[in-house]
Design a protein around this motif. Structure first.
Motif, mmCIF file in Angstrom:
data_model
loop_
_atom_site.group_PDB
_atom_site.id
_atom_site.type_symbol
_atom_site.label_atom_id
_atom_site.label_comp_id
_atom_site.label_asym_id
_atom_site.label_seq_id
_atom_site.Cartn_x
_atom_site.Cartn_y
_atom_site.Cartn_z
ATOM 1 N N GLY A 35 77.937 47.597 4.747
ATOM 2 C CA GLY A 35 77.164 46.527 4.117
ATOM 3 C C GLY A 35 76.877 45.362 5.031
ATOM 4 N N LEU A 36 76.827 44.156 4.441
ATOM 5 C CA LEU A 36 76.533 42.939 5.188
ATOM 6 C C LEU A 36 77.809 42.147 5.433
ATOM 7 C CD1 LEU A 36 73.259 41.548 3.533
ATOM 8 C CD2 LEU A 36 73.486 42.925 5.598
ATOM 9 N N ILE A 37 77.805 41.425 6.545
ATOM 10 C CA ILE A 37 78.918 40.530 6.870
ATOM 11 C C ILE A 37 78.766 39.248 6.049
ATOM 12 C CG2 ILE A 37 79.920 39.135 8.730
ATOM 13 C CD1 ILE A 37 79.153 41.431 10.632
ATOM 14 N N GLN A 38 79.878 38.623 5.682
ATOM 15 C CA GLN A 38 79.868 37.476 4.771
ATOM 16 C C GLN A 38 79.408 36.213 5.492
ATOM 17 O OE1 GLN A 38 80.575 38.041 1.634
ATOM 18 N NE2 GLN A 38 80.618 36.027 0.715
ATOM 19 N N THR A 39 78.093 36.034 5.617
ATOM 20 C CA THR A 39 77.521 34.801 6.149
ATOM 21 C C THR A 39 77.331 33.814 4.995
ATOM 22 O OG1 THR A 39 75.263 35.573 5.804
ATOM 23 C CG2 THR A 39 76.287 36.101 7.928
ATOM 24 N N PRO A 40 77.100 32.522 5.275
ATOM 25 C CA PRO A 40 76.855 31.555 4.185
ATOM 26 C C PRO A 40 75.671 31.954 3.300
ATOM 27 C CG PRO A 40 77.360 30.392 6.214
ATOM 28 C CD PRO A 40 77.238 31.844 6.583
ATOM 29 N N PHE B 195 71.288 27.134 -4.260
ATOM 30 C CA PHE B 195 71.130 28.201 -3.270
ATOM 31 C C PHE B 195 70.058 27.853 -2.232
ATOM 32 C CE2 PHE B 195 71.599 29.887 -7.664
ATOM 33 C CZ PHE B 195 72.969 30.148 -7.617
ATOM 34 N N PRO B 196 70.227 26.766 -1.490
ATOM 35 C CA PRO B 196 69.204 26.348 -0.529
ATOM 36 C C PRO B 196 69.002 27.345 0.614
ATOM 37 C CG PRO B 196 71.213 25.066 -0.236
ATOM 38 C CD PRO B 196 71.381 25.834 -1.506
ATOM 39 N N LEU B 197 70.038 28.112 0.965
ATOM 40 C CA LEU B 197 69.922 29.038 2.090
ATOM 41 C C LEU B 197 69.065 30.256 1.752
ATOM 42 C CD1 LEU B 197 73.560 28.968 3.541
ATOM 43 C CD2 LEU B 197 71.553 27.662 4.262
ATOM 44 N N LEU B 198 68.677 30.406 0.480
ATOM 45 C CA LEU B 198 67.800 31.520 0.105
ATOM 46 C C LEU B 198 66.326 31.163 0.256
ATOM 47 C CD1 LEU B 198 69.593 32.992 -3.042
ATOM 48 C CD2 LEU B 198 69.842 33.621 -0.638
ATOM 49 N N ALA B 199 66.036 29.920 0.622
ATOM 50 C CA ALA B 199 64.644 29.537 0.878
ATOM 51 C C ALA B 199 64.088 30.357 2.028
ATOM 52 C CB ALA B 199 64.569 28.041 1.200
ATOM 53 N N GLY B 200 62.909 30.915 1.844
ATOM 54 C CA GLY B 200 62.253 31.681 2.893
ATOM 55 C C GLY B 200 62.793 33.076 3.091
ATOM 56 N N THR B 201 63.761 33.489 2.267
ATOM 57 C CA THR B 201 64.324 34.837 2.428
ATOM 58 C C THR B 201 63.620 35.860 1.542
ATOM 59 O OG1 THR B 201 65.989 34.571 0.671
ATOM 60 C CG2 THR B 201 66.590 33.832 2.899
ATOM 61 N N SER C 32 66.435 37.384 9.677
ATOM 62 C CA SER C 32 67.067 37.852 10.907
ATOM 63 C C SER C 32 68.559 38.036 10.688
ATOM 64 C CB SER C 32 66.843 36.828 12.024
ATOM 65 O OG SER C 32 67.521 35.618 11.718
ATOM 66 N N ASP C 33 69.235 38.530 11.720
ATOM 67 C CA ASP C 33 70.681 38.708 11.645
ATOM 68 C C ASP C 33 71.419 37.383 11.562
ATOM 69 O OD1 ASP C 33 70.525 41.410 11.611
ATOM 70 O OD2 ASP C 33 71.004 41.700 13.730
ATOM 71 N N ASP C 34 70.758 36.291 11.948
ATOM 72 C CA ASP C 34 71.399 34.986 11.811
ATOM 73 C C ASP C 34 71.593 34.622 10.338
ATOM 74 O OD1 ASP C 34 71.421 34.700 14.546
ATOM 75 O OD2 ASP C 34 69.491 33.642 14.604
#
Length: 790
Positions: free
Chosen positions: A399-404, A301-307, A386-388
């Protein structure tokens, strides 16, 4: 040949989009269909304005939402508030000229540029007052008639006039304190009726909006003020008490303390991704007791870094659900399940009743008794960004849109949070039917539960990459050598000891294994000795019978014949099968004692001094075998108890009543009076008669040492599958210390002259039966409640 490129002249009259005034309806009432969500959006705007407080006031048919944030200047109103779908938060210019006066610890809750149209969902008119901090004394006032936008769909959106004026001061409701800067939204022509029930539901919904899991914060407060409900609030408060104020009273600060209450009464898993994204930390506690704390690499789950991914997940057993309803006024399933929060604010409708965002209930349908469902768990996932990274749907109830990044969030929740908690709950809590109704960790301390917990922790610790930072040494422990799960637990403990480099634990494991081998040898030797004795006795009886037969043919005097017949008559009047069985059992237990003692003598002769643990284990095993001898000997006078084997399948309730009536009073060491009453019908199950007698004898013996003159046993069945026994004596009772009450069943703990093993054996026997014993304070004497499931 290529065609020549003809340069286009700029068009003198370029085309432009025209915007109908009907757009207001699309981005207002049609977009935000829930009035609670509309209020959420306006509260979030106050949060983004760096307010420390938002007041929601309903008075005289008007709804006020007041924040004491940074407010707006006239330029802010024209360049931002009136600029539809523009968001300075999104393009990074929000607070650009103000950041030296505000903190940077808050991320923005919204950035769509349409949240202001929530006012249209709530009422037909809006009067907005706002003053920018540090920008002068004037208050800018803008008045909007939303219905004016709907008169003619051909009218341009930008041509609908708004009223603007200025004032030297805020016109505030009486319930709101004066403020230097901020924004007041006064909404009139309300589109909804706000009765008391709806206001209470609004209060409950607001409690879930910001911080329902980590207590309340003074950095941001939300207050609800409805003067018309003050008198009824006083009535409800007098009726229910201050503890229920959050669920029965409309007015006051919005707070939510339920999860602080539940943390010590539930199974709780907390999972967090480190800021650099390299590791995932997980901590599991069960009703206030640490089970394990681990760290593992984050490769998936690298995209969760900093979240700031942080998940708090709670399993609610039946007891916790009752506590929840008592404190919150609603069932936990009506409160919701797994909530998702972005930048500190809830993403609606994730977590609402019936909303299965993470597919939990779909999976449970495949195996009802193997999987958890939304009715079993409640929790919160927190992320920031952010929204990105995490993009909220423009329709605020989708809810949230299905981003990576959101896809990885879902996977991390499923694999590292939900399934980890589920594996523990199904493998530990659900294996014990009595655990459903217990709000403390008492059911975790028996050998059976410890074996299950040890297996879970050992399996996790043995997973590649998992680093075991800490675990509960009282729950993950070496079991009593007589436990059926002893050998399996030792193998799991060896994994933990090697992974953690715990040489002392490895030494303890080896010592326990040695004691277990001694006990096994003693039992094998004891049964061998008993079998040899049985064969010898039968050979002797056969020889005696043959001699008697020969004697019958011989000539003897009349007196000798009469004596022989009388002896045979007295012998045949006994139940020979019962006597033989009981005699055999006594020899087994006595021989086991002899073997245990001889083993220790052999070690002493070899110069090996026993450790304290060795001695305690030896004496405890001798004590248990001796109690078996005593109980078996007592059966010898009661032929109606046929102990054909160590285990029998019978009515446990009937057996207990018969034993107390027929056997226990005859052999009471203290002369205590023993009473039994029963409303139980029948509980058929497998049990060891000798151990049930030890259980009763130990309770009677303890009462006698407490100077009781009588002890009563009352049996009933709350359900057809459960037997309850209430034991009450009139002795000295328990020591006043709460701590000592909790230690009653510890090995060796005593407040009298006893060995401290009686109640320990009682708890151990019940644990093997899948039962439980709970001490309860009473006006006179000691009181225990025993529960056994069929």
């Amino acid at each position: 040949m290529p065609l020549p490129v003809i340069a286009e002249e700029p068009e003198a009259n370029p085309l432009h989009f025209k915007i109908s005034s009907a757009l207001k309806r699309v981005i207002g009432r049609d977009l935000i269909t829930d009035e609670f969500v509309a209020i959420f959006e306006l509260v979030k705007n106050g949060f983004d304005a760096r307010a420390g407080r938002v007041d929601i006031v309903l008075d005289n048919g008007r709804l006020y939402i007041v924040d004491n944030g940074k407010g707006m200047s006239l330029q802010d109103i024209t360049d931002k508030w009136l600029f539809v779908a523009y968001s300075a938060k999104r393009d990074g210019t929000e607070d650009l000229d103000y950041r030296d006066r505000i903190g940077t610890d808050r991320a923005y809750a919204g950035s769509k540029g349409v949240g202001r149209f929530s006012c249209d969902r709530l009422g037909r008119t809006l009067r907005m007052q706002t003053r920018r901090a540090g920008a002068g004394n004037l208050v800018e006032v803008v008045s909007v008639d939303w219905d004016r936008f709907e008169q003619d769909a051909k009218e341009e959106f930008a041509s609908v006039p708004l009223q603007h004026e200025t004032s030297v001061a805020f016109d505030l409701p009486d319930q709101v304190d004066p403020m230097l800067s901020g924004t007041v939204l006064e909404i009139g022509g309300l589109r909804e009726d706000w009765d008391r029930d709806k206001l209470l539901r609004l209060r409950a919904a607001l409690a879930k909006l910001i911080n329902p899991f980590g207590g309340t914060s003074d950095n941001f407060q939300v207050w609800l003020r409805v003067p018309a409900e003050v008198d009824q609030d006083a009535v409800e408060l007098a009726r229910s008490g201050p503890e229920d104020a959050q669920t029965s009273v409309v007015n006051g600060r919005i707070e939510n303390f339920i999860f602080d209450t539940l943390k010590g009464k539930t199974t709780h898993l907390e999972v967090a991704v480190s800021n650099d994204g390299h590791h995932i930390y997980s901590t599991l506690t069960d009703r206030g007791e640490l089970v394990y704390h681990i760290r593992e690499p984050n490769r998936e789950f690298p995209l969760l870094a900093g979240t700031g991914f942080h998940c708090n997940l709670f399993y609610l057993n039946r007891s916790a659900k009752l506590t929840f309803k008592r404190r919150m006024g609603v069932n936990s399933v009506q409160f919701g399940s797994i909530f998702l929060f972005k930048n500190g604010f809830r993403i609606f409708p994730i977590g609402e009743e019936g909303v299965d965002t993470f597919g939990i209930d779909r999976r449970k349908a495949q195996g009802y008794n193997r999987f958890l469902g939304t009715r079993d768990v409640i929790g919160r996932i927190d992320v920031s960004g952010s929204d990105d990274v995490f993009l909220e749907s423009t329709s605020r109830d989708q809810g949230l849109i299905q981003t990576p990044a959101y896809a990885q969030l879902e996977s991390c929740f499923d694999e590292r949070c939900f399934r980890r908690l589920e594996r523990y709950v199904v493998g530990v809590n659900w294996k014990d039917a009595l655990d459903l109704d217990v709000e403390d960790a008492s059911r975790l301390r028996g050998d059976s539960a410890s074996a299950r917990i040890t297996a879970i922790v050992a399996q996790l610790a043995g997973t590649e990459g998992v680093e075991l930072l800490d675990y509960n040494h009282d729950l993950v422990r070496i079991l009593n050598e007589r436990s059926d799960a002893f050998t399996d637990t030792l193998s799991g403990l060896k994994v933990l000891a090697r992974k953690s480099g715990n040489a002392a634990l490895l030494h303890e494991i080896d010592a326990a294994a040695s004691r277990y081998a001694d006990l096994q040898r003693a039992e094998v030797a004891a049964r061998g000795a008993a079998d040899r004795e049985r064969v010898a006795r039968r050979d002797a009886e056969r020889a005696a019978a043959e001699a008697a037969l020969r004697a019958e043919t011989a000539t003897k005097s009349l007196d000798e014949e009469r004596k022989r017949n009388l002896f045979l008559t007295s012998l045949t009047s006994l139940d020979r099968d019962v006597v033989e069985i009981l005699h055999h059992q006594i020899i087994i237990h006595a021989a086991a004692i002899s073997e245990i003692v001889n083993t220790q003598f052999d070690r002493l002769r070899d110069g090996a001094l026993p450790t304290r643990d060795d001695l305690i284990s030896t004496f405890e095993n001798i004590s248990f075998q001796n109690r078996k001898v005593l109980s078996t000997a007592r059966f010898a006078t009661k032929a109606n108890f046929r102990l054909d084997s160590e285990n029998i399948d019978e009515d446990l309730a009937g057996y207990i009543v018969d034993y107390i009536n027929e056997v226990a009073p005859m052999f009471s060491e203290t002369g205590i009076r023993i009473l039994v009453t029963s409303e139980a019908k029948e509980l058929l199950r497998r049990f060891k008669p000798i151990e049930i007698s030890i259980l009763i004898d130990n309770l009677v013996s303890n009462a006698g040492r407490a100077e009781a003159t009588k002890i009563s046993f009352h049996l009933d069945q709350p359900t057809p599958h459960e037997l309850r026994i209430v034991v009450q004596d009139d002795g000295r009772g328990f020591h006043p210390s709460v701590a000592e009450l909790g230690r009653l069943f510890e090995k060796g703990f005593t407040t009298s002259t006893g060995s401290g093993l009686g109640l320990y054996h009682v708890a151990q026997i019940l644990d093997d039966l899948g039962g439980a014993i709970t001490p309860e304070r009473s006006e006179r004497g000691a009181r225990f409640v025993i529960r056994i499931r069929g």
